[in-house]
Design an enzyme around this catalytic site. Structure first.
Site, PDB file in Angstrom:
ATOM      1  N   ARG A 210       0.857  -1.192   0.000  1.00 34.04           N
ATOM      2  CA  ARG A 210       0.000   0.000   0.000  1.00 34.04           C
ATOM      3  C   ARG A 210       0.890   1.239   0.000  1.00 34.04           C
ATOM      4  O   ARG A 210       1.625   1.462   0.970  1.00 34.04           O
ATOM      5  CB  ARG A 210      -0.894  -0.005   1.235  1.00 34.04           C
ATOM      6  CG  ARG A 210      -1.831   1.208   1.361  1.00 34.04           C
ATOM      7  CD  ARG A 210      -2.639   1.103   2.652  1.00 34.04           C
ATOM      8  NE  ARG A 210      -3.400  -0.147   2.700  1.00 34.04           N
ATOM      9  CZ  ARG A 210      -3.993  -0.606   3.806  1.00 34.04           C
ATOM     10  NH1 ARG A 210      -3.903   0.064   4.941  1.00 34.04           N
ATOM     11  NH2 ARG A 210      -4.668  -1.742   3.766  1.00 34.04           N
TER      12      ARG A 210
ATOM     13  N   HIS B  41       1.447  -2.491   5.523  1.00 28.80           N
ATOM     14  CA  HIS B  41       1.235  -2.715   4.093  1.00 28.80           C
ATOM     15  C   HIS B  41       2.255  -1.934   3.257  1.00 28.80           C
ATOM     16  O   HIS B  41       2.672  -2.398   2.189  1.00 28.80           O
ATOM     17  CB  HIS B  41      -0.176  -2.272   3.683  1.00 28.80           C
ATOM     18  CG  HIS B  41      -1.266  -3.208   4.078  1.00 28.80           C
ATOM     19  ND1 HIS B  41      -1.570  -4.343   3.360  1.00 28.80           N
ATOM     20  CD2 HIS B  41      -2.134  -3.180   5.120  1.00 28.80           C
ATOM     21  CE1 HIS B  41      -2.593  -4.969   3.927  1.00 28.80           C
ATOM     22  NE2 HIS B  41      -2.957  -4.280   5.000  1.00 28.80           N
TER      23      HIS B  41
ATOM     24  N   ASP C 284      -3.953  -8.563   2.958  1.00 28.59           N
ATOM     25  CA  ASP C 284      -5.336  -8.776   3.393  1.00 28.59           C
ATOM     26  C   ASP C 284      -5.934  -9.827   2.470  1.00 28.59           C
ATOM     27  O   ASP C 284      -5.888  -9.669   1.235  1.00 28.59           O
ATOM     28  CB  ASP C 284      -6.158  -7.488   3.272  1.00 28.59           C
ATOM     29  CG  ASP C 284      -5.722  -6.402   4.235  1.00 28.59           C
ATOM     30  OD1 ASP C 284      -4.998  -6.708   5.203  1.00 28.59           O
ATOM     31  OD2 ASP C 284      -6.111  -5.238   4.030  1.00 28.59           O
TER      32      ASP C 284
ATOM     33  N   HIS D 289      -6.017  -9.870   8.060  1.00 27.00           N
ATOM     34  CA  HIS D 289      -4.755  -9.118   7.971  1.00 27.00           C
ATOM     35  C   HIS D 289      -3.597  -9.966   8.501  1.00 27.00           C
ATOM     36  O   HIS D 289      -3.603 -10.373   9.671  1.00 27.00           O
ATOM     37  CB  HIS D 289      -4.919  -7.839   8.812  1.00 27.00           C
ATOM     38  CG  HIS D 289      -3.711  -6.966   8.897  1.00 27.00           C
ATOM     39  ND1 HIS D 289      -3.665  -5.715   8.323  1.00 27.00           N
ATOM     40  CD2 HIS D 289      -2.526  -7.134   9.528  1.00 27.00           C
ATOM     41  CE1 HIS D 289      -2.493  -5.149   8.597  1.00 27.00           C
ATOM     42  NE2 HIS D 289      -1.787  -6.000   9.324  1.00 27.00           N
TER      43      HIS D 289
END
Length: 202
Positions: free
Chosen positions: A71, A116, A123, A184
């Site tokens: 992310r 992330h 996830d 997660h």
């Protein structure tokens, strides 16, 4: 893409994905900064561990469906900005029915510095290999509520068992779970434990 990062679907055979933050189907209600393609990115180390998890899941009649991996930090920053905006009610009922936006950070569902962004967190959920249907887990991705916690009360026996299947698969393959979110998992020996990357997914 940074050295050591890859598209997960190119390195983990048979994995499915639905990159929620590249779509309108997430708690912000729109595609998130830094997600320019509906693909899941992670480190090669993450992919190696996920391949092991995929094989173990397959032995139990399941496949893996990924919702998020790497992310970009700019996405996390956009979550912070979103949390400070007035409530419009568009996604509240589905994603955070019992808390306010700002409480997502206070209660640990979203972090200003996310694992992330290091490329070692994923996830995901399980689906039944025979039918392609998602295994019932007692709540969807990013339901920021106590029912999403490991050991939560109020879910069925089947849902609790499926969560435990996922947890045992991931922990057996080198991942750590996160108490507040059943979906997660973070690689225990992640290659960039102190680096938060910001390159876009494109």
């Amino acid at each position: 893409m940074k050295d050591g990062f890859v598209f997960v679907d190119e390195f983990v055979s048979g994995v499915l994905w639905d990159a929620k933050y590249a779509t309108w189907d997430n708690f912000t209600g729109k595609p998130v900064d830094g997600y320019l393609a509906n693909r899941i990115v992670g480190t090669r180390a993450l992919c190696t561990a996920l391949e092991g998890a995929r094989e173990e899941a397959a032995s139990r009649g399941f496949g893996l469906l990924l919702w998020d991996g790497y992310r970009p930090q700019r996405a996390v920053d956009s979550f912070l900005r979103w949390s400070e905006q007035p409530e419009d009610g568009r996604t509240k009922a589905r994603h955070y029915p019992n808390i306010d936006r700002a409480e997502m950070f206070e209660q640990g569902y979203v972090a200003a510095k996310s694992g992330h962004s290091r490329g070692g967190t994923v996830d995901l959920t399980l689906y039944h290999s025979a039918t392609g249907e998602l295994a019932p887990m007692g709540g969807d991705h990013d339901l920021m509520d106590s029912i999403s916690h490991h050991g939560a009360e109020g879910i069925t026996h089947v849902e609790a068992r499926n969560r435990e299947y996922l947890r045992s698969i991931m922990e057996d393959c080198g991942f750590s779970s996160y108490d507040c979110e059943w979906w997660h998992y973070t690689l225990k020996d992640e290659p960039y434990p102190d680096t938060y990357f910001d390159f876009p997914i494109a």
